[in-house]
Every structure is written in C-alpha cells, then in structure tokens.
Design a protein around this motif. Structure first.
Motif, mmCIF file in Angstrom:
data_model
loop_
_atom_site.group_PDB
_atom_site.id
_atom_site.type_symbol
_atom_site.label_atom_id
_atom_site.label_comp_id
_atom_site.label_asym_id
_atom_site.label_seq_id
_atom_site.Cartn_x
_atom_site.Cartn_y
_atom_site.Cartn_z
ATOM 1 N N ALA A 21 0.845 -1.199 0.000
ATOM 2 C CA ALA A 21 0.000 0.000 0.000
ATOM 3 C C ALA A 21 0.882 1.251 0.000
ATOM 4 O O ALA A 21 2.095 1.151 -0.117
ATOM 5 N N ASN A 22 0.264 2.437 0.144
ATOM 6 C CA ASN A 22 1.056 3.674 0.142
ATOM 7 C C ASN A 22 1.390 4.111 1.569
ATOM 8 O O ASN A 22 1.433 5.293 1.875
ATOM 9 N N PHE A 23 1.568 3.122 2.440
ATOM 10 C CA PHE A 23 1.995 3.416 3.806
ATOM 11 C C PHE A 23 2.838 2.250 4.299
ATOM 12 O O PHE A 23 2.825 1.160 3.714
ATOM 13 N N LEU A 24 3.586 2.518 5.377
ATOM 14 C CA LEU A 24 4.397 1.470 5.991
ATOM 15 C C LEU A 24 4.007 1.347 7.451
ATOM 16 O O LEU A 24 3.855 2.365 8.143
ATOM 17 N N LEU A 25 3.868 0.121 7.918
ATOM 18 C CA LEU A 25 3.687 -0.122 9.346
ATOM 19 C C LEU A 25 5.054 -0.492 9.903
ATOM 20 O O LEU A 25 5.730 -1.362 9.347
ATOM 21 N N ILE A 26 5.442 0.201 10.965
ATOM 22 C CA ILE A 26 6.739 -0.115 11.567
ATOM 23 C C ILE A 26 6.567 -0.348 13.063
ATOM 24 O O ILE A 26 5.645 0.187 13.685
ATOM 25 N N ARG A 27 7.465 -1.162 13.613
ATOM 26 C CA ARG A 27 7.489 -1.342 15.071
ATOM 27 C C ARG A 27 8.799 -0.758 15.574
ATOM 28 O O ARG A 27 9.858 -0.959 14.968
ATOM 29 N N VAL A 28 8.692 -0.032 16.661
ATOM 30 C CA VAL A 28 9.848 0.686 17.165
ATOM 31 C C VAL A 28 9.748 0.690 18.691
ATOM 32 O O VAL A 28 8.648 0.851 19.231
ATOM 33 N N PRO A 29 10.867 0.472 19.419
ATOM 34 C CA PRO A 29 10.768 0.543 20.878
ATOM 35 C C PRO A 29 10.285 1.937 21.282
ATOM 36 O O PRO A 29 10.634 2.912 20.622
ATOM 37 N N GLN A 30 9.468 2.026 22.310
ATOM 38 C CA GLN A 30 9.019 3.345 22.821
ATOM 39 C C GLN A 30 8.281 4.156 21.751
ATOM 40 O O GLN A 30 8.550 5.350 21.579
ATOM 41 N N ALA A 31 7.358 3.526 21.054
ATOM 42 C CA ALA A 31 6.673 4.215 19.954
ATOM 43 C C ALA A 31 5.926 5.467 20.424
ATOM 44 O O ALA A 31 5.863 6.470 19.696
ATOM 45 N N GLU A 32 5.370 5.408 21.647
ATOM 46 C CA GLU A 32 4.632 6.581 22.165
ATOM 47 C C GLU A 32 5.538 7.817 22.209
ATOM 48 O O GLU A 32 5.152 8.897 21.768
#
Ligand code: PMP
Length: 356
Positions: A297-308
């Motif tokens: 799609a035209n977006f990326l889902l990423i996981r990152v420590p401390q996302a907040e």
C-alpha cells in the motif's frame, strides 16, 4: 441529559466519534493521502470544467457518464455495473444497512479498517474480529473456524490490509469465498489497489458472493469523496435500493470525470510513491531496533521501541504519523507512516532517526 438517554440508541451512546487530529501546519503522513497537488495547467482546466456545472440541478440519477469513465480508466470489466458511494465509507454503511437482519453478523480480520466494525454496530449487527497471526499474516484456520461458527452475512478483507499493508494469499481468499458460500458476501476492499500488484477484479465471474470495493481517495482524489463497488448484478440491485438519492454531488461527478481523463498523471504519481515506498523501507530497516512490515500500500507499518515517545517527538517537530499502538495488541509499539514525496520522506526520516 435525559433527552439524550431517551432518544439515542445504546450502540451510538457507546461509540466514540471517528477522530481526526488537527493537522494544520504539519507534514501530514497520517491518512494515506497522495501528497501531490495539481499542476497550474490542470487547475485551470479543472476550474473551466467546474464552472460549467449546473449547480441548480440535481445530478443525473444514473451517473452513467461517471460510471463509464470509472470502468474505462480504472480497470472494471465493462459488463459489470457499479454502485457509487460518497467515499467507500458510505458503501460500507450501505451494505450494512441492506444486510442488517436480526442476528446478522459481520466478520473481518483484526487489526483492520475501523469502519467495518463501527458500521456493523451502528446497523445493530454483531462484529466478529479474527486476529491476524503475530507476523500480521492471515490466520486462515481461525478465519475458517469463525466463518463456520458465525455464518457472517458480510466478511471484509482489505486487500491490502489497513493498517498493516499486508496482502493476503490468493489461495486463502479463495478458501474464504468458498467457505462463506451463499450464506454471505465477501467484500474485497481494494482501497490501496493503485499501489498493489494484485486485484480480484478479474475473478468476479468465478464467485457469486464476491464484491470488489474501491475508492479514488488513495489515487489522489481523497477530497472529492468517491467510492465504487461491483459484483453480481443481483446483489448490486439490492444495495442500489439503500443508496441515498443523489449521493454523488455534481461537483464530485464533474471533478472525477475530469481527473479520470488525466488518469495517467495519477498513475505516474502512484508509481513514484511505490518507488518511494521501497526507498523508505530500506532506510527504516537500516535503523537499529526498527521492524518494517512488508507493504503493498502507500503506507508502511513499523514497530519501534518506545513508539509513544517517538510519536510525541515527531509531533513536536510538526510531523504527523498515525500512532496505532493502542488499536490492537498485535500492534503494540507500531506506527503507520504514509509514503510521501522524497522531500517529506526525508524530513520524516531525519526527525524519526533523531527521536530514537
Ligand atoms: N477501506 C480501507 C481499507 C481504508 O483504509 C479506507 C480509508 N482509510 C477506506 C476504505 C475509506 O476510503 P474512502 O471513504 O476515502 O473512500
């Protein structure tokens, strides 16, 4: 307050309104919009076209010109009819309204597009969410078990899925279409089709219960609000009955017809965004601790420590992405980033790297 309690349905009292954050002055990477504006020439030509629209008249109810343009320019088989919606959001409401018999259920994988559940509940239907696998692929066994148990009237599959970007396996979708059989419809929501290598549009003839739903929003026309859905004529005739009269206004109709004549411009932008998706994926994947999920799609889902904290730091720098961490347990510490122009992507990448 007793007036509210007296008149408003409990399902509505329990709902939170669809929240859209204020984004004035932000680099806006939260809503999967096409970042490109119209050239000065196209703006002028569009203005000339819109100036001729008869604002004093209702739209022509058949929308035949617009439907022909959609079919010709957006790859819908000529022998299929369309139902038009004020965005695909309205199509989702229309399907809910038509199918909301007592006890009817709606099923979709989770995390998924929030309007499926919201619209089901508003129509008084039970929503059954089936969690994806931990790697955000489809849990086919769980889907088939849920279909056997609940016999849903409507099953939604966003293809690719929002907010994960995932494409489900063709064989899994076929298995779901067969398992649902004639007890329900399966709506393949191809909102992100302009960025995806695959579609079920060419498979319509094989499945009586298949509906393909699309929108022009992600292609670059989010502001005009236009969605379309196709499938068997017998089904479309029923949904047509619940379509609000004149739901596509004359300005949307004229702007869409004009832009579909220029569809090559939009297609070229989609191709650029697909290339940028690759660039952004590689740059993000190089950063320590960041996981990037594959996206069609035209977006990326990423996981990152401390996302907040990362999200808050981005907001301070006037960059708005979507914090999806609280949407579902599978999305803990996840952010969703709309792919944009090289310039905006660089601004995001610099701010993001600095925030880690
Ligand atoms: N389906 C999916 C999967 C989406 O992500 C969206 C927009 N976020 C929509 C439908 C609604 O699109 P629109 O109402 O703009 O046509």
């Amino acid at each position: 307050m007793s007036l509210i309690a007296n008149i408003i349905r409990p399902e509505v009292l329990d709902l939170a309104a669809y929240h859209v954050p204020d984004s004035v002055g932000f680099v806006k990477l939260d809503a999967m919009e096409n970042p490109y504006t119209l050239s000065a020439d196209l703006q002028q030509a569009l203005a000339t076209r819109l100036a001729k629209v008869a604002l004093n008249r209702y739209p022509v109810p058949s929308y035949s010109g617009l439907k022909t343009a959609i079919k010709q320019q957006l790859g819908v088989p000529q022998d299929y009819d369309l139902v038009l919606g004020n965005g695909s959001d309205e199509l989702i409401s229309m399907v809910s309204m038509a199918c909301a018999k007592a006890g009817a259920k709606v099923l979709a994988p989770l995390p998924g597009f929030v309007m499926y559940a919201m619209s089901a509940r508003l129509a008084g239907m039970q929503f059954v969410g089936v969690p994806l696998n931990a790697d955000l692929t489809l849990d086919l066994a769980a889907m088939l078990a849920a279909i056997a148990e609940h016999r849903p009237a409507i099953t939604y599959l966003a293809y690719p899925n929002n907010p994960t970007g995932t494409l489900y396996e063709v064989a899994d979708i076929e298995a779901i279409l067969r398992a649902v059989g004639d007890t329900g419809v399966v709506i393949l929501d191809e909102a992100y089709q302009p960025f995806s290598p695959v579609s079920f549009m060419s498979r319509l003839g094989e499945f009586d219960n298949l509906l393909v739903m699309r929108t022009v929003s992600k292609l670059g026309l989010a502001g005009i609000r236009l969605g379309y859905m196709t499938g068997s004529q017998a089904l479309l005739e029923q949904f047509e009955k619940v379509r609000p009269p004149y739901n596509i206004n004359v300005l949307t109709e004229a702007a869409a017809e004009f832009m579909l004549e220029q569809v090559a411009v939009l297609d070229a932008q989609a191709a650029q965004l697909c290339a940028q998706r690759g660039v952004l994926t590689e740059a993000l994947a190089r950063l320590p601790g960041v996981t990037v999920f594959p996206s069609a799609a035209n977006f990326l889902l990423i996981r990152v420590p401390q996302a907040e904290q990362v999200f808050a730091k981005l907001v301070k720098q006037k960059i708005l992405v979507k914090n999806v961490g609280k949407m579902h347990v599978l999305l803990e510490n996840c952010l969703r980033i709309t792919v944009s122009t090289p310039e905006e992507n660089s601004l995001f990448l610099d701010a993001f790297s600095a925030s880690l």
